[in-house]
Motif scaffolding. Structure first.
Motif, PDB file in Angstrom:
ATOM      1  N   SER A 169       0.166   8.620  -2.799  1.00  0.00           N
ATOM      2  CA  SER A 169      -1.120   8.495  -3.483  1.00  0.00           C
ATOM      3  C   SER A 169      -1.274   9.572  -4.551  1.00  0.00           C
ATOM      4  O   SER A 169      -1.798   9.318  -5.647  1.00  0.00           O
ATOM      5  N   ALA A 170      -0.814  10.785  -4.244  1.00  0.00           N
ATOM      6  CA  ALA A 170      -0.874  11.862  -5.228  1.00  0.00           C
ATOM      7  C   ALA A 170      -0.004  11.538  -6.438  1.00  0.00           C
ATOM      8  O   ALA A 170      -0.370  11.824  -7.592  1.00  0.00           O
ATOM      9  N   ALA A 171       1.154  10.926  -6.193  1.00  0.00           N
ATOM     10  CA  ALA A 171       2.038  10.553  -7.297  1.00  0.00           C
ATOM     11  C   ALA A 171       1.381   9.524  -8.200  1.00  0.00           C
ATOM     12  O   ALA A 171       1.481   9.591  -9.436  1.00  0.00           O
ATOM     13  N   LEU A 172       0.657   8.571  -7.606  1.00  0.00           N
ATOM     14  CA  LEU A 172      -0.056   7.587  -8.423  1.00  0.00           C
ATOM     15  C   LEU A 172      -1.200   8.242  -9.180  1.00  0.00           C
ATOM     16  O   LEU A 172      -1.523   7.840 -10.310  1.00  0.00           O
ATOM     17  N   GLY A 173      -1.820   9.242  -8.562  1.00  0.00           N
ATOM     18  CA  GLY A 173      -2.876   9.969  -9.249  1.00  0.00           C
ATOM     19  C   GLY A 173      -2.375  10.631 -10.516  1.00  0.00           C
ATOM     20  O   GLY A 173      -3.078  10.667 -11.534  1.00  0.00           O
ATOM     21  N   GLU A 174      -1.152  11.153 -10.490  1.00  0.00           N
ATOM     22  CA  GLU A 174      -0.572  11.758 -11.696  1.00  0.00           C
ATOM     23  C   GLU A 174      -0.357  10.719 -12.787  1.00  0.00           C
ATOM     24  O   GLU A 174      -0.549  10.994 -13.977  1.00  0.00           O
ATOM     25  N   LEU A 175       0.034   9.513 -12.392  1.00  0.00           N
ATOM     26  CA  LEU A 175       0.193   8.443 -13.378  1.00  0.00           C
ATOM     27  C   LEU A 175      -1.160   8.053 -13.977  1.00  0.00           C
ATOM     28  O   LEU A 175      -1.250   7.724 -15.168  1.00  0.00           O
ATOM     29  N   ASP A 176      -2.201   8.077 -13.158  1.00  0.00           N
ATOM     30  CA  ASP A 176      -3.545   7.812 -13.674  1.00  0.00           C
ATOM     31  C   ASP A 176      -3.920   8.850 -14.726  1.00  0.00           C
ATOM     32  O   ASP A 176      -4.442   8.518 -15.800  1.00  0.00           O
ATOM     33  N   GLU A 177      -3.679  10.108 -14.413  1.00  0.00           N
ATOM     34  CA  GLU A 177      -4.031  11.182 -15.338  1.00  0.00           C
ATOM     35  C   GLU A 177      -3.245  11.075 -16.645  1.00  0.00           C
ATOM     36  O   GLU A 177      -3.750  11.458 -17.710  1.00  0.00           O
ATOM     37  N   ALA A 178      -2.036  10.548 -16.572  1.00  0.00           N
ATOM     38  CA  ALA A 178      -1.192  10.430 -17.760  1.00  0.00           C
ATOM     39  C   ALA A 178      -1.424   9.130 -18.516  1.00  0.00           C
ATOM     40  O   ALA A 178      -0.833   8.919 -19.584  1.00  0.00           O
ATOM     41  N   GLY A 179      -2.259   8.229 -17.990  1.00  0.00           N
ATOM     42  CA  GLY A 179      -2.550   6.976 -18.679  1.00  0.00           C
ATOM     43  C   GLY A 179      -1.428   5.963 -18.631  1.00  0.00           C
ATOM     44  O   GLY A 179      -1.200   5.231 -19.600  1.00  0.00           O
ATOM     45  N   ILE A 180      -0.720   5.905 -17.500  1.00  0.00           N
ATOM     46  CA  ILE A 180       0.422   4.996 -17.361  1.00  0.00           C
ATOM     47  C   ILE A 180       0.039   3.832 -16.451  1.00  0.00           C
ATOM     48  O   ILE A 180      -0.480   4.035 -15.342  1.00  0.00           O
ATOM     49  N   LEU A 181       0.300   2.621 -16.904  1.00  0.00           N
ATOM     50  CA  LEU A 181      -0.066   1.417 -16.161  1.00  0.00           C
ATOM     51  C   LEU A 181       0.715   1.319 -14.856  1.00  0.00           C
ATOM     52  O   LEU A 181       1.937   1.515 -14.833  1.00  0.00           O
ATOM     53  N   THR A 182       0.011   0.998 -13.782  1.00  0.00           N
ATOM     54  CA  THR A 182       0.647   0.765 -12.483  1.00  0.00           C
ATOM     55  C   THR A 182       0.253  -0.623 -11.980  1.00  0.00           C
ATOM     56  O   THR A 182      -0.897  -1.039 -12.108  1.00  0.00           O
ATOM     57  N   ILE A 183       1.231  -1.326 -11.416  1.00  0.00           N
ATOM     58  CA  ILE A 183       1.025  -2.697 -10.947  1.00  0.00           C
ATOM     59  C   ILE A 183       1.521  -2.796  -9.511  1.00  0.00           C
ATOM     60  O   ILE A 183       2.629  -2.344  -9.189  1.00  0.00           O
ATOM     61  N   SER A 184       0.716  -3.386  -8.652  1.00  0.00           N
ATOM     62  CA  SER A 184       1.094  -3.631  -7.259  1.00  0.00           C
ATOM     63  C   SER A 184       1.281  -5.131  -7.047  1.00  0.00           C
ATOM     64  O   SER A 184       0.400  -5.920  -7.383  1.00  0.00           O
ATOM     65  N   LEU A 185       2.429  -5.501  -6.508  1.00  0.00           N
ATOM     66  CA  LEU A 185       2.682  -6.879  -6.103  1.00  0.00           C
ATOM     67  C   LEU A 185       2.703  -6.913  -4.584  1.00  0.00           C
ATOM     68  O   LEU A 185       3.603  -6.358  -3.948  1.00  0.00           O
ATOM     69  N   VAL A 186       1.689  -7.532  -4.009  1.00  0.00           N
ATOM     70  CA  VAL A 186       1.537  -7.581  -2.558  1.00  0.00           C
ATOM     71  C   VAL A 186       2.214  -8.831  -2.029  1.00  0.00           C
ATOM     72  O   VAL A 186       1.878  -9.947  -2.419  1.00  0.00           O
ATOM     73  N   THR A 187       3.183  -8.636  -1.116  1.00  0.00           N
ATOM     74  CA  THR A 187       3.841  -9.764  -0.465  1.00  0.00           C
ATOM     75  C   THR A 187       3.567  -9.688   1.027  1.00  0.00           C
ATOM     76  O   THR A 187       3.044  -8.701   1.533  1.00  0.00           O
ATOM     77  N   ASP A 188       3.894 -10.733   1.722  1.00  0.00           N
ATOM     78  CA  ASP A 188       3.542 -10.852   3.135  1.00  0.00           C
ATOM     79  C   ASP A 188       4.608 -10.240   4.050  1.00  0.00           C
ATOM     80  O   ASP A 188       5.791 -10.572   3.900  1.00  0.00           O
ATOM     81  N   PRO A 189       4.191  -9.349   4.967  1.00  0.00           N
ATOM     82  CA  PRO A 189       2.871  -8.744   5.128  1.00  0.00           C
ATOM     83  C   PRO A 189       2.840  -7.358   4.528  1.00  0.00           C
ATOM     84  O   PRO A 189       3.878  -6.744   4.311  1.00  0.00           O
ATOM     85  N   THR A 190       1.645  -6.851   4.286  1.00  0.00           N
ATOM     86  CA  THR A 190       1.475  -5.461   3.838  1.00  0.00           C
ATOM     87  C   THR A 190       0.332  -4.859   4.647  1.00  0.00           C
ATOM     88  O   THR A 190      -0.828  -5.219   4.450  1.00  0.00           O
ATOM     89  N   TYR A 191       0.689  -3.950   5.540  1.00  0.00           N
ATOM     90  CA  TYR A 191      -0.292  -3.407   6.484  1.00  0.00           C
ATOM     91  C   TYR A 191      -0.227  -1.886   6.564  1.00  0.00           C
ATOM     92  O   TYR A 191       0.671  -1.237   6.022  1.00  0.00           O
TER      93      TYR A 191
END
Length: 557
Positions: A169-191
């Motif tokens: 989560s912290a790593a994604l936070g750094e991408l947010d701060e840098a303005g870099i697009l992140t995409i999640s592809l959810v497949t079955d199952p994700t828990y």
């Protein structure tokens, strides 16, 4: 089968979704999607990469991090034995494969989980590899794609596996701060820990049909609190309805959807050429004087182009994004990303409709709190990526029902007003039809506020004003004349900055010409803002609204 071939029992598989026999080769050709019921079977990480990435473009990232048995954990088998079995059964070193590749030529970093390896569980090695991939995306300023398939955190690694939720989560936070697009592809199952960290933190969350996503799995819920679960619980369709994901795409359309998002991200650096000023009317005397009530009726005409219509004419590669990530997806607000004359934009607009069925389905363009929160989420995405925002306003007002009030309607509108006032990207709002009250203004705090020639914008509807002040709704024409909601009057008082001309007979008479005029007006307005720094656009917007209602805010006629 080909002529002359003889099938054997091994050539057929039973679909777990409908229990129908399916020819194995056909199932493989269809990307493990049942041709009878559409059930999406699981893919391996390698199959997923082959499906999504350009052929030959995938380059593995660094050496695989080996997992450690620091607890010397034993259940029915020692943890090292389970790891050896997982490696032998999957051919992988760990539950995630991380690569750099391309989708339709656009660079992307991808971390793809494989459920075959200990249920795709999140251990320290998986957390390290996903974090390294995010760091590589950060270093290269390249979008990140995360494909999830997991039962949750890896119990055999104890609290260290739990810590991977924070680490990723912290790593994604750094991408947010840098303005870099992140995409999640959810497949079955994700828990579990995967669902409660990187899988749901991305800017865009796409799910396959009926993919399950949740923190606590059904077995845990049933065994812990003995609660009976409703049909479709935690499946993608329910998640979309509840505003928790952006879209559901069948496997055959995933690559195209990802390409559209990456094309949008790549268009952020494009610049519009300098635009001329002839597209907009800025002098109120250049506008004809129109009867107020007739203008209200013209603005409400069901034949007028809607936000969805304008998107089809104006925005290339539009990808609608759904949900407020909290409670729902309001159909009265349409929001998404795309390109206007090649430049990335975020577009948010009210949607009414043309027919009774669509009007009812869209709640007559009256947004609920989840609609305004969805709009806010998209505007925050625009701020993160440095992309201009265009809003299209056409609503009689915010939805006045009990559910909206208990859901925090006033607060949702107020939050949008504050958010828009401080957005560090250019914002252009256009009243395309009916601009009613705070429900309209919630999308209207912009650097440049435009208005179509036959649109109206007012503090209240004429009917509402007549009912309150004249005690007679039939006095609506008289109230309209008093409110002066026409473009000429609003331009005179500088409530709007300019007016977009409409074809003879109104936008409904020639939607194509109306859309062309709107495009020219938008480009002219955005051109005025193109050299401004983030601080400049915020200061410009705040100054614009600061002067409204003061003596200097009214021009003489």
């Amino acid at each position: 089968m080909r002529p002359g071939e003889t099938a054997t029992a091994d050539d057929w598989v039973v679909c777990p979704g409908c229990a129908v026999l399916v020819y194995r080769k056909r199932l493989r050709r269809d990307l493990a999607v049942c041709p009878e019921c559409g059930h999406h079977g699981r893919l391996t990480a390698a199959e997923r990469l082959d499906q999504l990435l350009d052929p030959g473009s995938a380059v593995p990232l660094g050496p695989v991090v080996p997992p450690r048995d620091h607890l010397e954990f034993v259940d029915t088998r020692p943890y090292p034995d389970r790891l050896r079995a997982a490696r032998a059964g999957s051919g992988l070193e760990e539950a995630v494969v991380c690569v750099h590749g391309r989708i339709d030529g656009h660079p992307v970093y991808a971390a793809v989980m494989d459920f075959r390896f200990l249920g795709g569980s999140l251990g320290a090695a998986v957390g390290e590899m996903i974090t390294r991939t995010a760091e590589a995306a950060l270093a290269d300023r390249t979008p990140l794609l995360l494909v999830s398939a997991s039962g949750g955190a890896r119990m055999q690694e104890g609290a260290l596996s739990l810590m991977q939720m924070a680490r990723t989560s912290a790593a994604l936070g750094e991408l947010d701060e840098a303005g870099i697009l992140t995409i999640s592809l959810v497949t079955d199952p994700t828990y579990g820990g995967v669902a409660a960290s990187f899988a749901t933190l991305c800017d865009v969350i796409i799910a396959e049909p009926r993919a399950r996503l949740g923190f606590a799995g059904p077995r845990v819920i049933q065994q812990t609190i003995r609660q009976v679960l409703p049909a479709g619980f935690q499946e993608a369709e329910s998640l979309l309805e509840n505003g928790l994901i952006d879209d559901i795409r069948p496997r055959s359309a995933l690559r195209q959807t990802l390409s559209r998002l990456l094309t949008f991200a790549a268009a952020r650096g494009h610049r519009w050429p300098a635009a001329g000023d002839g597209a907009l009317v800025r002098d109120p005397e250049a506008l004809p004087s129109r009867d107020a009530w007739e203008t209200v009726r013209m603005a409400r005409d069901l034949g007028r182009p809607t936000t969805v219509d304008y998107l089809g004419y104006l925005v290339e590669g539009f990808q609608e994004l759904h949900g407020d990530r909290v409670s729902g997806d309001c159909p009265a607000i349409v929001a998404g990303v795309g390109r206007l004359d090649g430049r990335a934009v975020v577009v948010v607009g009210h949607q009414k409709g043309h027919e009774p069925g669509e009007l009812m389905a869209r709640n007559f363009g009256m947004a609920t709190p989840s609609g305004y929160r969805k709009a806010a989420r998209l505007m925050r995405l625009a701020a993160k990526l440095g992309v201009p925002v265009v809003t299209l306003i056409d609503t009689p007002g915010a939805y006045p029902g009990v559910s909206a009030e208990t859901g925090g309607q006033a607060g949702a509108i107020a939050e949008n007003l504050r958010l828009m006032a401080g957005l560090p990207v250019p914002v252009v709002a256009v009243v395309t039809g009916e601009g009613g009250s705070g429900g309209a203004l919630a999308l209207g705090v912009a650097n440049r506020v435009l208005m179509l020639a036959n649109a109206v914008y007012s503090v209240i509807s004429p009917e509402g004003c007549a009912a309150i002040l004249w005690k007679d709704p039939a006095a609506a024409p008289r109230a309209a004349a008093a409110l002066r909601p026409q473009a000429r009057e609003l331009l005179r008082t500088q409530v709007v900055d300019a007016v977009v001309p409409e074809p003879d007979g109104g936008a409904q008479a020639d939607p194509v010409r109306a859309a062309a005029a709107l495009r020219a007006g938008l480009l002219a307005a955005l051109d005025e803002l193109r050299e401004m720094t983030p601080g400049d656009v915020v200061a410009d917007r705040r100054a614009r609204f600061r002067r409204l209602g003061t003596p200097t805010g009214v021009t003489s006629v």
